[in-house]
Scaffold this active site. Structure first.
Site, PDB file in Angstrom:
ATOM      1  N   CYS A  47     -16.399  24.400   3.398  1.00 51.44           N
ATOM      2  CA  CYS A  47     -17.329  25.288   4.089  1.00 51.44           C
ATOM      3  C   CYS A  47     -16.593  26.553   4.522  1.00 51.44           C
ATOM      4  O   CYS A  47     -15.576  26.481   5.206  1.00 51.44           O
ATOM      5  CB  CYS A  47     -17.906  24.544   5.286  1.00 51.44           C
ATOM      6  SG  CYS A  47     -18.353  25.568   6.667  1.00 51.44           S
ATOM      7  N   GLU A  48     -17.104  27.700   4.091  1.00 52.13           N
ATOM      8  CA  GLU A  48     -16.383  28.942   4.381  1.00 52.13           C
ATOM      9  C   GLU A  48     -16.554  29.397   5.830  1.00 52.13           C
ATOM     10  O   GLU A  48     -15.843  30.282   6.287  1.00 52.13           O
ATOM     11  CB  GLU A  48     -16.810  30.051   3.407  1.00 52.13           C
ATOM     12  CG  GLU A  48     -18.211  30.568   3.600  1.00 52.13           C
ATOM     13  CD  GLU A  48     -18.555  31.640   2.573  1.00 52.13           C
ATOM     14  OE1 GLU A  48     -17.934  31.676   1.509  1.00 52.13           O
ATOM     15  OE2 GLU A  48     -19.463  32.453   2.855  1.00 52.13           O
ATOM     16  N   HIS A  49     -17.492  28.792   6.539  1.00 54.26           N
ATOM     17  CA  HIS A  49     -17.672  29.191   7.938  1.00 54.26           C
ATOM     18  C   HIS A  49     -16.678  28.509   8.870  1.00 54.26           C
ATOM     19  O   HIS A  49     -16.317  29.053   9.893  1.00 54.26           O
ATOM     20  CB  HIS A  49     -19.100  28.870   8.403  1.00 54.26           C
ATOM     21  CG  HIS A  49     -20.146  29.565   7.597  1.00 54.26           C
ATOM     22  ND1 HIS A  49     -21.282  28.950   7.138  1.00 54.26           N
ATOM     23  CD2 HIS A  49     -20.188  30.836   7.122  1.00 54.26           C
ATOM     24  CE1 HIS A  49     -21.990  29.814   6.441  1.00 54.26           C
ATOM     25  NE2 HIS A  49     -21.353  30.958   6.409  1.00 54.26           N
ATOM     26  N   HIS A  50     -16.309  27.288   8.524  1.00 53.60           N
ATOM     27  CA  HIS A  50     -15.429  26.517   9.415  1.00 53.60           C
ATOM     28  C   HIS A  50     -14.139  26.052   8.760  1.00 53.60           C
ATOM     29  O   HIS A  50     -13.307  25.438   9.420  1.00 53.60           O
ATOM     30  CB  HIS A  50     -16.169  25.281   9.949  1.00 53.60           C
ATOM     31  CG  HIS A  50     -17.400  25.602  10.726  1.00 53.60           C
ATOM     32  ND1 HIS A  50     -18.647  25.668  10.162  1.00 53.60           N
ATOM     33  CD2 HIS A  50     -17.566  25.910  12.045  1.00 53.60           C
ATOM     34  CE1 HIS A  50     -19.544  25.993  11.086  1.00 53.60           C
ATOM     35  NE2 HIS A  50     -18.907  26.143  12.235  1.00 53.60           N
ATOM     36  N   GLN A  95     -23.081  25.768   0.559  1.00 54.92           N
ATOM     37  CA  GLN A  95     -23.779  24.904  -0.402  1.00 54.92           C
ATOM     38  C   GLN A  95     -24.897  25.643  -1.154  1.00 54.92           C
ATOM     39  O   GLN A  95     -25.095  25.436  -2.356  1.00 54.92           O
ATOM     40  CB  GLN A  95     -24.347  23.688   0.340  1.00 54.92           C
ATOM     41  CG  GLN A  95     -24.977  22.670  -0.591  1.00 54.92           C
ATOM     42  CD  GLN A  95     -25.516  21.451   0.153  1.00 54.92           C
ATOM     43  OE1 GLN A  95     -24.996  21.083   1.206  1.00 54.92           O
ATOM     44  NE2 GLN A  95     -26.548  20.836  -0.389  1.00 54.92           N
ATOM     45  N   HIS A 123     -21.735  17.638   5.490  1.00 58.75           N
ATOM     46  CA  HIS A 123     -20.835  18.708   5.949  1.00 58.75           C
ATOM     47  C   HIS A 123     -20.049  18.237   7.166  1.00 58.75           C
ATOM     48  O   HIS A 123     -20.652  17.921   8.194  1.00 58.75           O
ATOM     49  CB  HIS A 123     -21.649  19.949   6.319  1.00 58.75           C
ATOM     50  CG  HIS A 123     -22.264  20.620   5.129  1.00 58.75           C
ATOM     51  ND1 HIS A 123     -21.880  21.871   4.707  1.00 58.75           N
ATOM     52  CD2 HIS A 123     -23.199  20.192   4.254  1.00 58.75           C
ATOM     53  CE1 HIS A 123     -22.578  22.198   3.620  1.00 58.75           C
ATOM     54  NE2 HIS A 123     -23.385  21.195   3.332  1.00 58.75           N
ATOM     55  N   CYS A 137     -18.452  19.968   9.118  1.00 62.51           N
ATOM     56  CA  CYS A 137     -18.653  20.871  10.260  1.00 62.51           C
ATOM     57  C   CYS A 137     -19.900  20.481  11.055  1.00 62.51           C
ATOM     58  O   CYS A 137     -20.083  20.948  12.183  1.00 62.51           O
ATOM     59  CB  CYS A 137     -18.718  22.335   9.809  1.00 62.51           C
ATOM     60  SG  CYS A 137     -20.088  22.719   8.726  1.00 62.51           S
TER      61      CYS A 137
END
Ligand SMILES: [Zn+2]
Length: 215
Positions: free
Chosen positions: A104-107, A145, A173, A175
């Protein structure tokens, strides 16, 4: 669109030898010393001693791991689809349960699950292992995703010129399961429909029934 070919992506026998769990070719291009310095910095920032025995090897280990997990950034998933063969077969091809891990590129936390890929060929057919390689290549980079699902669908449309492409991705996920709202067991489902699977409701229902089984 009768008599579809169904294949299960987890059948190891269908994969050729170069499809085993080896780091993607692009892993070598990741700047590992730079990751090592950054991980050392993170350890110090959270209040750890990066020089204590248990952590001494950690920056190097994490660097090698990131090189593997983000190795897809340095390869072109398209190349796997250029090895199609020409076949008059014009029924649906569906490959279910292609397992993947992504980040996940956010976390910067992993999300993992299964991709199901169906397409209606228009003369170009691709081997099962190549579909699995495309998923792998697209997954091994900082990702979300939704984009992963659409990228896979668009690559198939562009390279195979298929009459229809359906990609469904189901993932858990971390996250969402280990931090924030902490909902273990939650699964996120995304789909991307192209061509006939987008324009014809009956075709879309048929492919979804094939993916999820008869109701
Ligand atoms: Zn996230």
């Amino acid at each position: 669109m009768s008599d579809p070919v169904e294949m299960n992506g987890s059948l190891a026998g269908e994969l050729d030898s170069d499809d085993r769990a080896s780091p993607p070719a692009g892993a070598k291009q990741v700047d590992q010393p730079r990751i090592e310095r950054a991980v050392r910095e993170i350890l110090a920032a959270v209040g750890e001693d990066p020089d204590r025995e248990g952590l001494r090897e950690t920056p190097g280990r994490v660097a090698r791991m990131y090189a593997e997990l983000f190795g897809g950034l340095h390869e072109d998933p398209r190349l796997h689809l250029r090895k199609f063969f020409t076949e008059k077969y014009d029924e649906v091809v569906l490959v279910k349960d292609i397992s993947f891990n992504s980040m996940c590129e956010h976390h910067m936390l992993p999300f993992m699950g299964k991709a199901h890929i169906g397409y209606l060929p228009a003369g170009r057919v691709i081997g099962l292992s190549k579909l699995a390689r495309v998923v792998e290549s697209v997954a091994r980079r900082p990702q979300v995703q939704e984009r992963m699902t659409e990228t896979i669908a668009d690559l198939l449309v562009e390279e195979l010129e298929a009459k229809g492409v359906a990609v469904v991705v189901e993932a858990s996920h971390s996250c969402m399961t280990i931090r924030g709202i902490r909902k273990p067991g939650s699964v996120c489902v995304t789909s991307a429909m192209r061509g006939i699977f987008r324009s014809h409701l009956s075709s879309r229902s048929e492919i979804m029934t094939l993916i999820y089984g008869k109701v």
